[in-house]
Scaffold this active site. Sequence first.
Site, PDB file in Angstrom:
ATOM      1  N   GLY A 103       1.405   3.937   4.103  1.00 16.82           N
ATOM      2  CA  GLY A 103       2.784   3.416   3.498  1.00 16.82           C
ATOM      3  C   GLY A 103       3.572   4.106   3.319  1.00 16.82           C
ATOM      4  O   GLY A 103       5.221   3.496   2.983  1.00 16.82           O
TER       5      GLY A 103
ATOM      6  N   GLY B 119       0.833  -1.161   0.345  1.00 17.53           N
ATOM      7  CA  GLY B 119      -0.456  -0.023  -0.279  1.00 17.53           C
ATOM      8  C   GLY B 119       1.078   1.261   0.178  1.00 17.53           C
ATOM      9  O   GLY B 119       1.906   1.975   0.928  1.00 17.53           O
TER      10      GLY B 119
ATOM     11  N   ARG C 179     -13.072   4.443   6.042  1.00 17.76           N
ATOM     12  CA  ARG C 179     -14.608   4.098   5.586  1.00 17.76           C
ATOM     13  C   ARG C 179     -15.143   5.645   4.837  1.00 17.76           C
ATOM     14  O   ARG C 179     -14.833   6.233   5.513  1.00 17.76           O
ATOM     15  CB  ARG C 179     -15.478   4.104   7.518  1.00 17.76           C
TER      16      ARG C 179
ATOM     17  N   ASN D   8      -7.896  -0.523   8.427  1.00 17.72           N
ATOM     18  CA  ASN D   8      -8.445  -0.655   9.252  1.00 17.72           C
ATOM     19  C   ASN D   8      -9.805  -1.327   9.105  1.00 17.72           C
ATOM     20  O   ASN D   8      -9.994  -1.405   7.605  1.00 17.72           O
ATOM     21  CB  ASN D   8      -9.017   1.007   9.361  1.00 17.72           C
TER      22      ASN D   8
ATOM     23  N   HIS E  68      -8.209  -0.293  19.500  1.00 13.27           N
ATOM     24  CA  HIS E  68      -7.327   0.992  18.274  1.00 13.27           C
ATOM     25  C   HIS E  68      -8.683   1.658  18.246  1.00 13.27           C
ATOM     26  O   HIS E  68      -8.748   1.725  16.846  1.00 13.27           O
ATOM     27  CB  HIS E  68      -6.727   0.437  17.513  1.00 13.27           C
TER      28      HIS E  68
ATOM     29  N   ARG F  55     -19.755  -0.164   9.719  1.00 16.45           N
ATOM     30  CA  ARG F  55     -18.734  -1.275   9.746  1.00 16.45           C
ATOM     31  C   ARG F  55     -18.739  -1.988   9.031  1.00 16.45           C
ATOM     32  O   ARG F  55     -17.793  -2.906   9.022  1.00 16.45           O
ATOM     33  CB  ARG F  55     -18.985  -1.464  11.496  1.00 16.45           C
TER      34      ARG F  55
ATOM     35  N   ASP G  27       2.413  -1.266  -4.796  1.00 16.93           N
ATOM     36  CA  ASP G  27       0.898  -0.632  -4.915  1.00 16.93           C
ATOM     37  C   ASP G  27       0.037  -1.220  -5.992  1.00 16.93           C
ATOM     38  O   ASP G  27       0.284  -1.367  -6.573  1.00 16.93           O
ATOM     39  CB  ASP G  27       0.291   0.481  -4.433  1.00 16.93           C
TER      40      ASP G  27
END
Length: 315
Positions: free
Chosen positions: A14, A9, A84, A122, A177, A90, A34
């Site tokens: 990254g 990434g 997101r 994430n 986290h 979620r 990537d």
Amino acid sequence: MSKKVSVIGAGNVGATCANVLATRNVASEIVLLDIKEGISEGKAMDIMQTASLLGIHSRVTGITNDYTATAGSDVVVITSGLPRKPGMTREELIGVNAGIVKSVVENILKYSPAATLIIVSNPMDPMCYLTSKISGLPRNKVLGLGGALDSSRFRYYLSRALNANPNDIDATVIGGHGDTTMVPLASLATCKGVPVTGLLPEETLSKVVADTKVGGATLTGLLGTSAWYAPGAASAIMTESIVSDRKSIIPCGVPVEGEYGQSDLVIGVPVLLGNGGWEKIIEYPLSPAEKEAFKASADATRKVNQILYDTNILS
């Protein structure tokens, strides 16, 4: 001995990680990969054009979606995934990023079966939990970014309250986290060895803890996107401790099996980092309030992990 690190990434986090690794000469070879044509190549070239300016001896190579270039990596930092978006649940975010992380992990392990994996993607705790379940790696070879980043933010907010240098502060964040799940350990924080509980009024210390918990959200509000300098640097420092066998104690998201009273969970705890990955979980003495907060964090993190089973990502 030469070391190789791959960063998957080439977005802001990254690329920052790769840049910090290069400027600190952590590894002889750094691969930045990537899926978008030209991005990693361009950023790697940009980093390498600072080599003569900054004394960089690492070789940074950019590659588009060719995992053969990552073969033989000692550590792989995985930052891949989507942020997101407005209106995205979620469950949807976990579903999308779980597919990405699973694909990355499978491809990495084809060419670097003994690598230590650092998960930044994430939502970090579930993605690290997923990785620990699907990779087949020993549990000490999988760890997540969370605690290292959150602890650096805790030190920052304490330094502001104390008008001190962040390097003079020792402070740790454990737990999940997330804004509601992280547990800054105020009872153990010190400035030049002096407990901060004796240096700051309770009201001020409570505000520092609260500010730490929303540190990421605060930056997102200011920047309009997620932060990248501190996350990139935190993942690079974790990597450095592993490949250089530093034996640094850094809080990271790791699979626990009884430590801190929890099992079948990835959650942030202090660990000793060396060339075997994370080598030991350090169990700090917690205040009664911190023990309660950590248990609540574990319960909340486990509830989110359940989405992986409810959506048949894990079975």
